[in-house]
Structure formats: C-alpha cells, structure tokens
Design an enzyme around this catalytic site. Structure first.
Site: not given
Ligand code: NAD
Length: 303
Positions: A152, A165, A169
């Site tokens: 991401s 996150y 990622k």
C-alpha cells in the site's frame, strides 16, 4: 493468445469482498480453479460470516467456473495451513497464491494500543508469511508458482493514522525481495500489487467524484498478469488505480563519497548534504552497489 489459467489452482485470501473478490472472479473466468478464502467480519477484523466466501463461490459457479470456500483466518498459523490444504485436498495442486486479506485499525500513533498494532501486523504480514510458508514446499516441488502480496501507498509514502498498517504493508515488500532470490531456480515469482480502489476500506476516505472510477476490476488485470505463466518479473511492485498502472521502485542518489580511510565528521556530512540528497543522477536501488565499487576502485581502495 488470451491469458488463461486452465488446469491452474489459485488461492485468493480475503476473496469475499472488495479487491479479493474481483481477483477471484477474474482468475476463475479464465479457467483457474479458485479457493475463495474469507472468514467474513468487519473492516477491523472482528466478527465473521461464512456467507461472505460462500456468495463469491456461488457467483463463480453460476458463471460456469470452479471454486471452493475456505473460512480460516490467515493470521492463525494452523488455519493458514488449512487454507493451503483446501486447494490440495480439492484439486491436488496449487499454482497461484494471492495474499490479499486485510483489515484496518486506524488511530494516531499516540492513541494506538500495541494490540491494534499487533493485530494488523498479524493479518497483513504474518498472514502473508503463514500462507506463503505453507504454499512454498508445494510450489518448490512443482517448480512453478506465482505469488502476489498486497502492499500500500500507506507504507511507501505513509498516511496519517496508519502506523500499524503502513509498517505491515511495507514489510511484505521486504519479504518478496528476499523470496524472489530463493524462488528463482524453482520458477516461483513473487510480486506486489499496490492498489487503490473503491471498497469498504476506502469509501469514506476519498473524494466521491474520483472514487467512482476507482473500480476494483481495474486493479485485478495487473494481479492476474502477475499470476500468469506469462509473468516474467519477480520482486516488482505494480501500482494500479482507476485504470492507471505503473511500477514503484526505490531510488538511491549518487550521493557523496569520502575516502573511507579518513575520518568523516558530522560537519563534513552536513556540508555534503545538498550533494547527498541531489536526485539528478539517482538510480534504482540495486545498481548502486556497483557504483560504490567503481568509486572505491577509482580511489585505488579496491582492485
Ligand atoms: P475489503 O475490506 O473490502 O476486503 C478485505 C477482505 O479481507 C474482507 O473480505 C475481509 O473479510 C478479509 N479478511 C480480513 N481479515 C482476514 C483474515 N484474517 N483472513 C482472511 N481474510 C481476511 O478491503 P479491500 O480494499 O478489498 O482490501 C484488500 C487488500 O488490499 C487489503 O490487503 C488492503 O489492505 C489492500 N489495499 C487496499 C487499498 C484500497 O484502496 N482499497 C489500498 C491499498 C491496499
């Protein structure tokens, strides 16, 4: 010749909704037999419902494809083994693994509990590791494998409130950077998709006018190519967003080279900073090691 996956078996994790569903439908529409993995549950990873995976399996079958449901969580090591085993028990082989499952626990780092960090890392990083670990010996023995991980922009460029996150990622990129070397002689290729798409994860975050064009189906062709025999790259990150496709690379500047036999002071570093951070002659990471050797050779420090 159109790209097809006849006689290939694929697993797509988190395939009950959003991007995973779209990847699974595309692979199945071109002949792949697909394990549709999804425990259901909400964006933060709580709850669960078998109907989520069952619905996508029904969609694939209704269109004339072959699919089977799997409800385990990728973040549970034993459940991840069982997801891979589902492919082996049902069709006796595994050619494609799309690590797509994901959750969010967004909060500024100041307010984020370590538990929220751990749970997100467990799904995105460890879920990818567990599934890949279980698939690895099967693909090595077959001397064939196509593995996709999902990264991401939250990792590559960062996003407020997503420390957990973004870290997870980014970690999957490091993971495939290493495995691409270890899988090379077994024809196992691993690549990353960096998607942007309209799903329940993003629908409240992006300008609705733009969101209309960010269809998950516009991400899946890039993923499907990475899953194909025709894919001849490994360790790449492909960004896909609203019909735009591009490659993401880490670059390194030419920088400054001091003679390593001499002391380098912090003042010397500060003075050289404009040169160190000048991107005029920057090159993708990987080639720079050769450049370092060339510089040391020019100084007469190595042969
Ligand atoms: P989504 O919430 O629609 O789909 C994610 C799916 O993963 C859900 O169906 C969920 O049930 C499933 N899942 C969650 N935890 C799981 C677990 N432990 N085991 C198995 N399945 C699990 O979201 P999405 O946008 O389709 O996200 C798909 C992937 O793409 C995620 O990895 C996400 O981080 C990544 N991603 C999405 C975007 C975007 O713009 N939508 C951007 C960058 C990355």
């Amino acid at each position: 010749m159109p790209i097809r996956y006849d006689n290939r078996v694929a697993i797509v994790t988190g395939a009950g909704a959003g991007l995973g569903r779209s990847h699974a439908l595309l692979l199945a529409s071109r002949g792949a037999k697909v394990v549709v993995n999804d425990p259901g549950g909400s964006v933060d990873g709580t709850g669960g419902a078998n109907a989520v995976a069952d619905t996508v399996v029904a969609e694939i079958r209704a269109a004339g494809g072959e699919a089977v449901a799997s409800y385990g969580s990728v973040s549970d090591e034993k459940a991840a083994d069982a997801i891979i085993q589902t492919a082996m028990d049902t069709w006796g082989r595994l050619d494609i693994l799309v690590n797509n499952a994901g959750i969010l626990r967004d909060k500024s780092f100041n307010k984020m509990e370590n538990e929220d960090f751990r749970v997100v890392v467990d799904v995105h990083l460890m879920g990818t590791v567990y599934c890949t670990k279980a698939a690895w010996p099967i693909m090595r023995a077959a001397k064939y494998g196509r593995i996709v991980v999902t990264t991401s922009g939250s990792g590559t460029v960062g996003n407020f409130g997503q420390a957990n996150y973004g870290a997870a990622k980014m970690a999957v990129n490091g993971f495939i950077n290493v495995l691409r070397h270890e899988g090379q002689s077994y024809n196992i290729k691993l690549n990353a998709i960096s998607p942007s798409a309209r799903t329940r994860m993003t629908e409240d975050l992006i300008n609705p006018e733009v969101l209309e064009y960010m269809k998950p189906e516009l991400v899946s062709p890039a993923v499907a190519w990475m899953c194909s025999e025709q894919c001849d790259v490994s360790g790449e990150i492909i960004a896909a967003n609203a019909g735009a496709y591009s490659v993401v690379k880490y670059f390194q500047t030419e920088g400054a080279q001091f003679d390593p036999v001499n002391e380098v002071t912090v003042d010397m570093f500060a003075e050289a900073w404009p040169q160190i951070s000048d991107f005029t002659d920057a090159a993708p990471m990987g080639r720079s090691r050769g450049r370092l050797e060339a510089r040391l050779r020019a100084m007469g420090r190595i042969k």
